[in-house]
Design a protein around this motif. Structure first.
Motif, PDB file in Angstrom:
ATOM      1  N   PHE A 165      55.445  -3.101  14.446  1.00  0.00           N
ATOM      2  CA  PHE A 165      56.616  -3.836  14.905  1.00  0.00           C
ATOM      3  C   PHE A 165      57.839  -3.606  14.012  1.00  0.00           C
ATOM      4  O   PHE A 165      58.937  -4.055  14.348  1.00  0.00           O
ATOM      5  CB  PHE A 165      56.302  -5.332  15.003  1.00  0.00           C
ATOM      6  N   LYS A 211      60.311  -1.875  16.134  1.00  0.00           N
ATOM      7  CA  LYS A 211      61.001  -2.722  17.109  1.00  0.00           C
ATOM      8  C   LYS A 211      62.040  -3.622  16.444  1.00  0.00           C
ATOM      9  O   LYS A 211      63.131  -3.847  16.990  1.00  0.00           O
ATOM     10  CB  LYS A 211      59.980  -3.556  17.876  1.00  0.00           C
ATOM     11  N   ASN A 225      49.122  -4.008  14.018  1.00  0.00           N
ATOM     12  CA  ASN A 225      49.683  -3.958  15.374  1.00  0.00           C
ATOM     13  C   ASN A 225      49.855  -2.536  15.915  1.00  0.00           C
ATOM     14  O   ASN A 225      50.782  -2.269  16.693  1.00  0.00           O
ATOM     15  CB  ASN A 225      51.040  -4.685  15.403  1.00  0.00           C
ATOM     16  N   GLU A 277      48.072  -1.221  18.110  1.00  0.00           N
ATOM     17  CA  GLU A 277      47.846  -1.251  19.555  1.00  0.00           C
ATOM     18  C   GLU A 277      49.145  -1.501  20.321  1.00  0.00           C
ATOM     19  O   GLU A 277      49.264  -1.159  21.499  1.00  0.00           O
ATOM     20  CB  GLU A 277      46.814  -2.326  19.910  1.00  0.00           C
ATOM     21  N   ALA A 278      50.138  -2.082  19.644  1.00  0.00           N
ATOM     22  CA  ALA A 278      51.418  -2.339  20.304  1.00  0.00           C
ATOM     23  C   ALA A 278      52.130  -1.042  20.690  1.00  0.00           C
ATOM     24  O   ALA A 278      52.949  -1.028  21.606  1.00  0.00           O
ATOM     25  CB  ALA A 278      52.321  -3.178  19.400  1.00  0.00           C
ATOM     26  N   THR A 301      50.835  -0.805  24.131  1.00  0.00           N
ATOM     27  CA  THR A 301      50.901  -1.931  25.067  1.00  0.00           C
ATOM     28  C   THR A 301      52.261  -2.611  25.125  1.00  0.00           C
ATOM     29  O   THR A 301      52.623  -3.162  26.168  1.00  0.00           O
ATOM     30  CB  THR A 301      49.837  -2.980  24.694  1.00  0.00           C
ATOM     31  N   ASP A 302      53.011  -2.631  24.028  1.00  0.00           N
ATOM     32  CA  ASP A 302      54.297  -3.325  24.024  1.00  0.00           C
ATOM     33  C   ASP A 302      55.288  -2.619  24.939  1.00  0.00           C
ATOM     34  O   ASP A 302      55.352  -1.381  24.977  1.00  0.00           O
ATOM     35  CB  ASP A 302      54.848  -3.376  22.593  1.00  0.00           C
ATOM     36  N   HIS A 303      56.087  -3.400  25.670  1.00  0.00           N
ATOM     37  CA  HIS A 303      56.971  -2.814  26.668  1.00  0.00           C
ATOM     38  C   HIS A 303      57.996  -1.866  26.057  1.00  0.00           C
ATOM     39  O   HIS A 303      58.406  -0.887  26.688  1.00  0.00           O
ATOM     40  CB  HIS A 303      57.678  -3.929  27.454  1.00  0.00           C
ATOM     41  N   TRP A 304      58.438  -2.143  24.815  1.00  0.00           N
ATOM     42  CA  TRP A 304      59.440  -1.279  24.180  1.00  0.00           C
ATOM     43  C   TRP A 304      58.790  -0.145  23.398  1.00  0.00           C
ATOM     44  O   TRP A 304      59.185   1.016  23.515  1.00  0.00           O
ATOM     45  CB  TRP A 304      60.336  -2.107  23.258  1.00  0.00           C
ATOM     46  N   LEU A 305      57.771  -0.469  22.631  1.00  0.00           N
ATOM     47  CA  LEU A 305      57.124   0.545  21.792  1.00  0.00           C
ATOM     48  C   LEU A 305      56.342   1.568  22.617  1.00  0.00           C
ATOM     49  O   LEU A 305      56.168   2.711  22.197  1.00  0.00           O
ATOM     50  CB  LEU A 305      56.185  -0.133  20.792  1.00  0.00           C
ATOM     51  N   SER A 306      55.847   1.170  23.768  1.00  0.00           N
ATOM     52  CA  SER A 306      55.058   2.091  24.590  1.00  0.00           C
ATOM     53  C   SER A 306      55.939   2.984  25.468  1.00  0.00           C
ATOM     54  O   SER A 306      55.429   3.905  26.114  1.00  0.00           O
ATOM     55  CB  SER A 306      54.083   1.314  25.476  1.00  0.00           C
TER      56      SER A 306
END
Length: 248
Positions: free
Chosen positions: A136, A139, A183, A185-186, A189-194
């Motif tokens: 993160f 982000k 994190n 996995e983000a 899965t995360d809308h911005w990071l993915s």
């Protein structure tokens, strides 16, 4: 010098500060010289990097043209896979395209601050944030790391006395993560990071460099076996020819 300077009390504080500044400079130059010497000694041992589509796409984004945002290259993998070496290779290739031979490497780990006081937009092709401890982090600093054409202040104090200005506009940002980072996995899965327009992800499961081919066990045994024992013949002696035309 300081012993003599102390005898003249007027202006001694300034001379002391000058002397301490000279000592810090000599200290920094000695460290840089030691690092450069060690890197030069290791240079012959470096292996060529493998080709990755994510890396090629990331490098192609840095063509010197103006752009609102550029992706961040995130390299994830276990220890001793060559993440930092690959990151440095990417920045050197970007530097070749931009005609900027240098880059800055910042070790982050658990820190949340981005120390970019040494980053010079005029000389550096980009920045490597090495060993980031939390996915993160990207982000939280996305407005800066994506190289928007804006001026950013770093190291802000309450009065902005120690702040400095920088921008990553038109410069490359490469980030490395060990598998122990939080994190991860983000990144999937995360809308911005993915979103691969934001973060170009390269997840290493094998070394990033080309390993030399190892010979098979049979080849190793054959190469280590002693040469066959051949009968010695004196130099200059004619070879023996058997004559089967006689009865003897």
């Amino acid at each position: 010098y300081l012993r003599y300077a102390a005898k003249v009390t007027v202006g001694f504080q300034k001379r002391l500060a000058d002397c301490r500044a000279a000592e810090r400079l000599e200290h920094d130059l000695a460290i840089q010289a030691a690092v450069d010497a060690a890197a030069a000694a290791l240079q012959p041992q470096l292996l060529p990097m493998k080709t990755f589509p994510q890396v090629e796409a990331f490098i192609a984004c840095h063509d010197g043209q103006a752009c609102f945002r550029r992706p961040i290259l995130a390299i994830v993998g276990g220890t001793r896979l060559g993440k930092s070496l690959l990151a440095a290779d990417v920045l050197r290739r970007v530097g070749d395209r931009l005609n900027l031979p240098e880059f800055v490497e910042v070790t982050v780990e658990a820190s949340e601050e981005m120390d970019l006081a040494d980053f010079d937009w005029r000389r550096h092709a980009g920045v490597i944030f090495d060993g980031v401890g939390d996915a993160f982090f990207l982000k939280r600093h996305r407005e800066t790391l994506q190289g928007r054409p804006k001026v950013v202040k770093g190291a802000k104090s309450a009065t902005n006395v120690y702040s400095y200005k920088y921008s990553l506009c038109s410069r490359a940002v490469v980030v490395t993560f060990d598998l122990s980072a939080s994190n991860l996995e983000a990144l999937l899965t995360d809308h911005w990071l993915s979103n691969r327009d934001n973060v170009q992800l390269l997840w290493l499961t094998e070394p990033a460099y080309q390993c030399p081919e190892r010979r098979s066990e049979a080849e190793e045994v054959a190469s280590s076996a002693p040469p066959p024992d051949r009968k010695r013949r004196w130099i200059g002696s004619p070879p023996r020819v058997l004559d089967f035309t006689t009865n003897g």
